[in-house]
Motif scaffolding. Structure first.
Motif, PDB file in Angstrom:
ATOM      1  N   LEU A 146       0.843  -1.197   0.000  1.00  0.00           N
ATOM      2  CA  LEU A 146       0.000   0.000   0.000  1.00  0.00           C
ATOM      3  C   LEU A 146       0.879   1.248   0.000  1.00  0.00           C
ATOM      4  CD1 LEU A 146      -2.702  -0.966   2.662  1.00  0.00           C
ATOM      5  CD2 LEU A 146      -2.827  -1.185   0.180  1.00  0.00           C
ATOM      6  N   PRO A 147       0.927   1.980  -1.106  1.00  0.00           N
ATOM      7  CA  PRO A 147       1.760   3.180  -1.161  1.00  0.00           C
ATOM      8  C   PRO A 147       1.381   4.182  -0.056  1.00  0.00           C
ATOM      9  CG  PRO A 147       0.946   2.613  -3.342  1.00  0.00           C
ATOM     10  CD  PRO A 147       0.223   1.737  -2.354  1.00  0.00           C
ATOM     11  N   GLY A 148       2.390   4.632   0.682  1.00  0.00           N
ATOM     12  CA  GLY A 148       2.160   5.626   1.729  1.00  0.00           C
ATOM     13  C   GLY A 148       1.607   5.072   3.024  1.00  0.00           C
ATOM     14  N   ALA A 149       1.460   3.743   3.100  1.00  0.00           N
ATOM     15  CA  ALA A 149       0.903   3.126   4.303  1.00  0.00           C
ATOM     16  C   ALA A 149       1.666   1.845   4.629  1.00  0.00           C
ATOM     17  CB  ALA A 149      -0.576   2.807   4.104  1.00  0.00           C
ATOM     18  N   VAL A 150       1.650   1.477   5.911  1.00  0.00           N
ATOM     19  CA  VAL A 150       2.327   0.259   6.346  1.00  0.00           C
ATOM     20  C   VAL A 150       1.356  -0.578   7.172  1.00  0.00           C
ATOM     21  CG1 VAL A 150       4.300  -0.713   7.590  1.00  0.00           C
ATOM     22  CG2 VAL A 150       4.540   1.478   6.398  1.00  0.00           C
ATOM     23  N   PRO A 151       0.737  -1.587   6.560  1.00  0.00           N
ATOM     24  CA  PRO A 151      -0.106  -2.503   7.319  1.00  0.00           C
ATOM     25  C   PRO A 151       0.770  -3.397   8.199  1.00  0.00           C
ATOM     26  CG  PRO A 151      -0.596  -2.598   4.972  1.00  0.00           C
ATOM     27  CD  PRO A 151       0.674  -1.852   5.138  1.00  0.00           C
ATOM     28  N   VAL A 152       0.318  -3.638   9.431  1.00  0.00           N
ATOM     29  CA  VAL A 152       1.063  -4.441  10.397  1.00  0.00           C
ATOM     30  C   VAL A 152       0.099  -5.443  11.032  1.00  0.00           C
ATOM     31  CG1 VAL A 152       2.457  -4.353  12.509  1.00  0.00           C
ATOM     32  CG2 VAL A 152       2.546  -2.453  10.884  1.00  0.00           C
ATOM     33  N   ARG A 153       0.564  -6.684  11.207  1.00  0.00           N
ATOM     34  CA  ARG A 153      -0.263  -7.691  11.871  1.00  0.00           C
ATOM     35  C   ARG A 153       0.627  -8.608  12.702  1.00  0.00           C
ATOM     36  NH1 ARG A 153      -1.977 -11.848   6.983  1.00  0.00           N
ATOM     37  NH2 ARG A 153       0.106 -12.749   6.676  1.00  0.00           N
ATOM     38  N   ASP A 154       0.007  -9.304  13.624  1.00  0.00           N
ATOM     39  CA  ASP A 154       0.681 -10.306  14.447  1.00  0.00           C
ATOM     40  C   ASP A 154       0.958 -11.518  13.568  1.00  0.00           C
ATOM     41  OD1 ASP A 154       1.299 -12.432  16.225  1.00  0.00           O
ATOM     42  OD2 ASP A 154      -0.060 -11.665  17.756  1.00  0.00           O
ATOM     43  N   SER A 155       2.210 -11.974  13.539  1.00  0.00           N
ATOM     44  CA  SER A 155       2.562 -13.095  12.667  1.00  0.00           C
ATOM     45  C   SER A 155       1.860 -14.388  13.054  1.00  0.00           C
ATOM     46  CB  SER A 155       4.078 -13.311  12.661  1.00  0.00           C
ATOM     47  OG  SER A 155       4.530 -13.658  13.950  1.00  0.00           O
ATOM     48  N   LYS A 156       1.406 -14.486  14.298  1.00  0.00           N
ATOM     49  CA  LYS A 156       0.708 -15.705  14.741  1.00  0.00           C
ATOM     50  C   LYS A 156      -0.785 -15.659  14.420  1.00  0.00           C
ATOM     51  CE  LYS A 156       2.194 -15.144  18.977  1.00  0.00           C
ATOM     52  NZ  LYS A 156       2.867 -13.896  18.756  1.00  0.00           N
ATOM     53  N   ARG A 157      -1.302 -14.496  14.043  1.00  0.00           N
ATOM     54  CA  ARG A 157      -2.740 -14.342  13.766  1.00  0.00           C
ATOM     55  C   ARG A 157      -2.946 -13.823  12.351  1.00  0.00           C
ATOM     56  NH1 ARG A 157      -5.778 -11.015  17.895  1.00  0.00           N
ATOM     57  NH2 ARG A 157      -7.485 -12.130  16.923  1.00  0.00           N
ATOM     58  N   LYS A 158      -2.588 -14.633  11.395  1.00  0.00           N
ATOM     59  CA  LYS A 158      -2.626 -14.212  10.001  1.00  0.00           C
ATOM     60  C   LYS A 158      -4.014 -13.781   9.530  1.00  0.00           C
ATOM     61  CE  LYS A 158       1.493 -16.766   8.784  1.00  0.00           C
ATOM     62  NZ  LYS A 158       2.371 -15.664   9.015  1.00  0.00           N
ATOM     63  N   ASN A 159      -5.050 -14.310  10.117  1.00  0.00           N
ATOM     64  CA  ASN A 159      -6.409 -13.910   9.756  1.00  0.00           C
ATOM     65  C   ASN A 159      -6.987 -12.915  10.751  1.00  0.00           C
ATOM     66  OD1 ASN A 159      -6.562 -15.532   7.422  1.00  0.00           O
ATOM     67  ND2 ASN A 159      -6.963 -17.327   8.679  1.00  0.00           N
ATOM     68  N   GLY A 160      -6.166 -12.488  11.687  1.00  0.00           N
ATOM     69  CA  GLY A 160      -6.621 -11.534  12.696  1.00  0.00           C
ATOM     70  C   GLY A 160      -6.579 -10.111  12.171  1.00  0.00           C
ATOM     71  N   PRO A 161      -6.810  -9.169  13.047  1.00  0.00           N
ATOM     72  CA  PRO A 161      -6.843  -7.761  12.638  1.00  0.00           C
ATOM     73  C   PRO A 161      -5.447  -7.242  12.294  1.00  0.00           C
ATOM     74  CG  PRO A 161      -6.987  -7.934  15.014  1.00  0.00           C
ATOM     75  CD  PRO A 161      -7.046  -9.336  14.472  1.00  0.00           C
ATOM     76  N   SER A 162      -5.419  -6.168  11.544  1.00  0.00           N
ATOM     77  CA  SER A 162      -4.165  -5.486  11.251  1.00  0.00           C
ATOM     78  C   SER A 162      -4.339  -4.009  11.582  1.00  0.00           C
ATOM     79  CB  SER A 162      -3.772  -5.666   9.780  1.00  0.00           C
ATOM     80  OG  SER A 162      -4.748  -5.117   8.935  1.00  0.00           O
ATOM     81  N   ILE A 163      -3.213  -3.370  11.772  1.00  0.00           N
ATOM     82  CA  ILE A 163      -3.184  -1.922  11.996  1.00  0.00           C
ATOM     83  C   ILE A 163      -2.515  -1.324  10.770  1.00  0.00           C
ATOM     84  CG2 ILE A 163      -2.226  -0.062  13.402  1.00  0.00           C
ATOM     85  CD1 ILE A 163      -2.140  -2.064  15.736  1.00  0.00           C
ATOM     86  N   ILE A 164      -3.060  -0.251  10.241  1.00  0.00           N
ATOM     87  CA  ILE A 164      -2.449   0.393   9.085  1.00  0.00           C
ATOM     88  C   ILE A 164      -1.933   1.762   9.506  1.00  0.00           C
ATOM     89  CG2 ILE A 164      -2.768   1.211   6.736  1.00  0.00           C
ATOM     90  CD1 ILE A 164      -4.903  -0.953   6.404  1.00  0.00           C
ATOM     91  N   PHE A 165      -0.598   1.891   9.504  1.00  0.00           N
ATOM     92  CA  PHE A 165       0.079   3.137   9.831  1.00  0.00           C
ATOM     93  C   PHE A 165       0.303   3.947   8.557  1.00  0.00           C
ATOM     94  CE2 PHE A 165       1.507   0.325  13.230  1.00  0.00           C
ATOM     95  CZ  PHE A 165       1.649   1.154  14.339  1.00  0.00           C
ATOM     96  N   THR A 166       0.312   5.269   8.667  1.00  0.00           N
ATOM     97  CA  THR A 166       0.845   6.056   7.563  1.00  0.00           C
ATOM     98  C   THR A 166       2.344   5.826   7.559  1.00  0.00           C
ATOM     99  OG1 THR A 166       1.283   8.025   8.887  1.00  0.00           O
ATOM    100  CG2 THR A 166      -0.922   7.858   7.860  1.00  0.00           C
ATOM    101  N   GLY A 167       3.003   6.121   6.475  1.00  0.00           N
ATOM    102  CA  GLY A 167       4.449   5.953   6.419  1.00  0.00           C
ATOM    103  C   GLY A 167       5.159   6.765   7.492  1.00  0.00           C
ATOM    104  N   VAL A 168       4.712   7.992   7.704  1.00  0.00           N
ATOM    105  CA  VAL A 168       5.311   8.871   8.719  1.00  0.00           C
ATOM    106  C   VAL A 168       5.079   8.311  10.121  1.00  0.00           C
ATOM    107  CG1 VAL A 168       5.185  11.173   9.755  1.00  0.00           C
ATOM    108  CG2 VAL A 168       5.151  10.926   7.277  1.00  0.00           C
ATOM    109  N   ALA A 169       3.883   7.833  10.391  1.00  0.00           N
ATOM    110  CA  ALA A 169       3.576   7.276  11.718  1.00  0.00           C
ATOM    111  C   ALA A 169       4.401   6.014  11.981  1.00  0.00           C
ATOM    112  CB  ALA A 169       2.087   6.973  11.845  1.00  0.00           C
ATOM    113  N   TRP A 170       4.582   5.166  10.958  1.00  0.00           N
ATOM    114  CA  TRP A 170       5.382   3.953  11.124  1.00  0.00           C
ATOM    115  C   TRP A 170       6.831   4.312  11.444  1.00  0.00           C
ATOM    116  CZ3 TRP A 170       5.226  -0.859  12.379  1.00  0.00           C
ATOM    117  CH2 TRP A 170       6.264  -1.724  12.069  1.00  0.00           C
ATOM    118  N   THR A 171       7.387   5.279  10.729  1.00  0.00           N
ATOM    119  CA  THR A 171       8.758   5.716  10.990  1.00  0.00           C
ATOM    120  C   THR A 171       8.897   6.227  12.418  1.00  0.00           C
ATOM    121  OG1 THR A 171       9.127   6.245   8.659  1.00  0.00           O
ATOM    122  CG2 THR A 171      10.587   7.311  10.260  1.00  0.00           C
TER     123      THR A 171
END
Length: 67
Positions: A30-55
């Motif tokens: 996703l350009p300009g965004a960084v989706p993040v999820r727990d590696s143990k919960r592949k079908n669980g929820p994710s958090i999507i950070f803006t690029g600036v927020a992730w940095t």
């Protein structure tokens, strides 16, 4: 705005994850965004950070202001 499900993204283990069992996966799909999820919960929820927020988040972790 990207409307696809995060299950359709290509995920990789974050280089910021440790070598233990507490790992996160991120996607570069996703350009300009960084989706993040727990590696143990592949079908669980994710958090999507803006690029600036992730940095900022990663910088805070490295500075040990977030534990």
């Amino acid at each position: 705005m990207h409307t696809a499900s995060t299950t359709e993204l290509t995920w990789r283990k974050s280089s910021h994850s440790g070598n233990g069992t507490e790992c996160v996966e991120v996607s570069d799909d996703l350009p300009g965004a960084v989706p993040v999820r727990d590696s143990k919960r592949k079908n669980g929820p994710s958090i999507i950070f803006t690029g600036v927020a992730w940095t900022s988040f990663v910088e805070e972790i490295h500075a040990e202001r977030i534990v």
